[in-house]
Design an enzyme around this catalytic site. Structure first.
Site, PDB file in Angstrom:
ATOM      1  N   LYS A 205       0.818  -1.222   0.000  1.00 46.23           N
ATOM      2  CA  LYS A 205       0.000   0.000   0.000  1.00 46.23           C
ATOM      3  C   LYS A 205       0.846   1.264   0.000  1.00 46.23           C
ATOM      4  O   LYS A 205       0.403   2.302  -0.486  1.00 46.23           O
ATOM      5  CB  LYS A 205      -0.950   0.004   1.213  1.00 46.23           C
ATOM      6  CG  LYS A 205      -2.105  -0.965   1.064  1.00 46.23           C
ATOM      7  CD  LYS A 205      -3.219  -0.653   2.044  1.00 46.23           C
ATOM      8  CE  LYS A 205      -4.426  -1.530   1.792  1.00 46.23           C
ATOM      9  NZ  LYS A 205      -5.511  -1.292   2.758  1.00 46.23           N
TER      10      LYS A 205
ATOM     11  N   LYS B  13      -4.626 -10.561  -6.442  1.00 47.38           N
ATOM     12  CA  LYS B  13      -5.868 -10.761  -5.690  1.00 47.38           C
ATOM     13  C   LYS B  13      -6.905  -9.698  -6.073  1.00 47.38           C
ATOM     14  O   LYS B  13      -6.537  -8.600  -6.506  1.00 47.38           O
ATOM     15  CB  LYS B  13      -5.607 -10.755  -4.177  1.00 47.38           C
ATOM     16  CG  LYS B  13      -5.367  -9.410  -3.611  1.00 47.38           C
ATOM     17  CD  LYS B  13      -5.457  -9.386  -2.091  1.00 47.38           C
ATOM     18  CE  LYS B  13      -5.253  -7.932  -1.684  1.00 47.38           C
ATOM     19  NZ  LYS B  13      -5.304  -7.588  -0.345  1.00 47.38           N
TER      20      LYS B  13
ATOM     21  N   LYS C 162     -10.280  -3.798  -3.924  1.00 46.91           N
ATOM     22  CA  LYS C 162     -11.175  -2.649  -4.112  1.00 46.91           C
ATOM     23  C   LYS C 162     -10.504  -1.534  -4.888  1.00 46.91           C
ATOM     24  O   LYS C 162     -11.148  -0.781  -5.584  1.00 46.91           O
ATOM     25  CB  LYS C 162     -11.549  -2.066  -2.738  1.00 46.91           C
ATOM     26  CG  LYS C 162     -12.760  -2.699  -2.101  1.00 46.91           C
ATOM     27  CD  LYS C 162     -13.094  -1.956  -0.814  1.00 46.91           C
ATOM     28  CE  LYS C 162     -13.858  -2.842   0.130  1.00 46.91           C
ATOM     29  NZ  LYS C 162     -14.004  -2.317   1.461  1.00 46.91           N
TER      30      LYS C 162
HETATM   31  P1  TYM Z   1     -10.546  -5.233   4.375  1.00 47.11           P
HETATM   32  O1  TYM Z   1     -11.581  -4.205   4.589  1.00 47.11           O
HETATM   33  O2  TYM Z   1      -9.465  -4.929   3.381  1.00 47.11           O
HETATM   34  O3  TYM Z   1     -11.190  -6.600   3.910  1.00 47.11           O
HETATM   35  C1  TYM Z   1     -12.269  -7.213   4.619  1.00 47.11           C
HETATM   36  C2  TYM Z   1     -12.120  -8.721   4.580  1.00 47.11           C
HETATM   37  O4  TYM Z   1     -12.117  -9.213   3.230  1.00 47.11           O
HETATM   38  C3  TYM Z   1     -11.010 -10.092   3.035  1.00 47.11           C
HETATM   39  N1  TYM Z   1     -10.569 -10.008   1.634  1.00 47.11           N
HETATM   40  C4  TYM Z   1     -10.517 -11.048   0.776  1.00 47.11           C
HETATM   41  N2  TYM Z   1     -10.826 -12.340   0.925  1.00 47.11           N
HETATM   42  C5  TYM Z   1     -10.675 -13.154  -0.152  1.00 47.11           C
HETATM   43  N3  TYM Z   1     -10.246 -12.721  -1.366  1.00 47.11           N
HETATM   44  C6  TYM Z   1      -9.913 -11.423  -1.559  1.00 47.11           C
HETATM   45  N4  TYM Z   1      -9.493 -11.018  -2.751  1.00 47.11           N
HETATM   46  C7  TYM Z   1     -10.043 -10.526  -0.458  1.00 47.11           C
HETATM   47  N5  TYM Z   1      -9.820  -9.190  -0.296  1.00 47.11           N
HETATM   48  C8  TYM Z   1     -10.147  -8.898   0.985  1.00 47.11           C
HETATM   49  C9  TYM Z   1      -9.951  -9.566   3.997  1.00 47.11           C
HETATM   50  O5  TYM Z   1      -8.979 -10.544   4.299  1.00 47.11           O
HETATM   51  C10 TYM Z   1     -10.787  -9.190   5.201  1.00 47.11           C
HETATM   52  O6  TYM Z   1     -11.030 -10.318   6.023  1.00 47.11           O
HETATM   53  N6  TYM Z   1      -7.459  -4.708   8.278  1.00 47.11           N
HETATM   54  C11 TYM Z   1      -8.702  -5.289   7.833  1.00 47.11           C
HETATM   55  C12 TYM Z   1      -9.901  -4.886   8.671  1.00 47.11           C
HETATM   56  C13 TYM Z   1      -9.752  -5.062  10.142  1.00 47.11           C
HETATM   57  C14 TYM Z   1      -9.856  -6.289  10.853  1.00 47.11           C
HETATM   58  C15 TYM Z   1      -9.680  -5.943  12.225  1.00 47.11           C
HETATM   59  C16 TYM Z   1     -10.052  -7.612  10.471  1.00 47.11           C
HETATM   60  C17 TYM Z   1      -9.541  -4.075  11.038  1.00 47.11           C
HETATM   61  N7  TYM Z   1      -9.511  -4.597  12.312  1.00 47.11           N
HETATM   62  C18 TYM Z   1      -9.718  -6.914  13.220  1.00 47.11           C
HETATM   63  C19 TYM Z   1     -10.078  -8.587  11.482  1.00 47.11           C
HETATM   64  C20 TYM Z   1      -9.914  -8.236  12.831  1.00 47.11           C
HETATM   65  C21 TYM Z   1      -8.971  -4.855   6.401  1.00 47.11           C
HETATM   66  O7  TYM Z   1      -8.472  -3.834   5.961  1.00 47.11           O
HETATM   67  O8  TYM Z   1      -9.876  -5.644   5.754  1.00 47.11           O
END
Ligand code: TYM
Length: 326
Positions: A112, A194, A197
């Site tokens: 990022k 992958k 967004k």
């Molecule tokens: P975020 O918002 O980027 O993504 C949310 C969830 O979606 C999963 N994900 C995917 N799974 C499969 N294939 C993909 N291409 C893909 N892209 C995203 C992510 O692994 C995630 O589970 N840092 C985290 C949010 C967060 C969080 C937490 C998660 C903040 N605090 C505490 C767990 C526990 C994030 O940016 O997810």
């Protein structure tokens, strides 16, 4: 019964089917019979520049989406991170026991930060300590996420253990939970990357709020290969990705799918995948619009959940403050 915690960032762009398959689908399953907390992590969204008005709207949209996919505030605590101040407060404490070295090893930071050149926001660097705080505040045992978050949960484990060693037993050390399949859904435009967004290629991801004809179009253009037979072969990355999506959404076995697809071409198969995605998202979109049409009710629901989460989080924060001498 286990304590579950997971989060998703609000963004102008709705979650994509990768987010759904990798994480959100599990969240709905895990709310049954567990103590589950699910969070719209708006403080995390601040790690990159945001337009205040748009951010506010994204928070509402993401919260409504979580309810629309089937999270039930009676069964699980679905809340907005910034409405529970203990997250940021514990985040700071955990940041003070983390090291530059371990944060530098986070691959998501490397990815990022690359696009910022010289002026990388420091929040992007320290963000995993806030994520660790999110998790350990609630004595979380299980963190259901997609593959890209494994390293962050690992850091949360390390910080919890480090804190416990220095200040006495305080935090439960959480475990990551990854689906065997679908933990890494790939871009439809480039199946070696992958699904993300922020991808600039607008055909890379199907978003849960995409108009139905757009979903059809994106899937019809999905990159495959020049072969003809539809079989599960991880080497054929584009096809394999579509087959995985199809498998998860239909619940069918690989043998069954290969049987069904015998003699069919890519065009027909892609239409089938689009049909499954549309069957998933259509009712979600309708429900989301209903929820967003009554903002007072939506905000009341947010507030009630935040109060529930805050009373738990505050107790843990007080314990932490007292242990570290504040
Ligand atoms: P975020 O918002 O980027 O993504 C949310 C969830 O979606 C999963 N994900 C995917 N799974 C499969 N294939 C993909 N291409 C893909 N892209 C995203 C992510 O692994 C995630 O589970 N840092 C985290 C949010 C967060 C969080 C937490 C998660 C903040 N605090 C505490 C767990 C526990 C994030 O940016 O997810």
């Amino acid at each position: 019964m286990a304590t579950i915690f997971s989060g998703i960032q609000p963004s102008a762009q709705a979650p994509h089917i990768g987010n759904y398959i990798g994480a959100l689908k599990q969240w709905v399953e895990l709310q049954e019979g567990n103590d589950a907390l699910y969070c719209v992590v708006d403080l995390h969204a601040l790690t990159v520049p945001q337009d205040p008005k748009k951010l506010q709207e994204s928070i509402d949209q993401t919260y409504a989406l979580l309810l629309a996919i089937g999270l039930d505030p009676e069964k699980s605590t679905v809340f907005v991170q910034s409405q529970v101040p203990a997250h940021a407060q514990l985040g700071w404490v955990l940041q003070t026991i983390s090291t530059m070295g371990e944060l530098s090893r986070m691959t998501q930071f490397k990815d990022k930060s690359a696009k910022f050149k010289d002026s990388i926001p420091s929040g992007l660097f320290t963000y995993p300590t806030l994520m660790a705080a999110d998790i350990v505040l609630y004595d979380t045992q299980i963190v259901p996420v997609g593959e890209d978050q494994i390293q962050h949960v690992e850091l949360a484990r390390n910080l919890a253990q480090r804190f416990n060693n220095r200040f006495g037993d305080t935090f439960v050390v959480p475990n990551v939970q990854i689906k065997k399949e679908g933990a890494r859904i790939m871009s439809l435009a480039d199946p070696t990357k992958k699904m993300s967004k922020s991808d600039e290629n607008k055909h890379a991801a199907v978003f849960l709020n995409d108009p139905l004809d757009v979903i059809q179009e994106k899937l019809s253009r999905a990159v495959t290969d020049s072969q003809t037979e539809i079989t599960f072969d991880p080497e054929r990355k584009g096809l394999y990705n579509l087959l995985s999506i199809y498998k998860i959404l239909t619940g069918k076995s690989e043998v069954e799918i290969e049987q069904d697809m015998k003699g069919k071409g890519y065009k027909e198969f892609k239409q089938e995948v689009a049909h499954q995605v549309i069957t998933l998202v259509e009712p979600i979109q309708t429900r989301m619009q209903e929820l967003l049409s009554d903002r007072t009710a939506l905000h009341d629901s947010m507030k009630r959940s935040a109060e529930k989460a805050a009373s738990r989080a505050q107790k843990k924060l007080e314990e932490v403050y007292s242990k570290i001498g504040l």
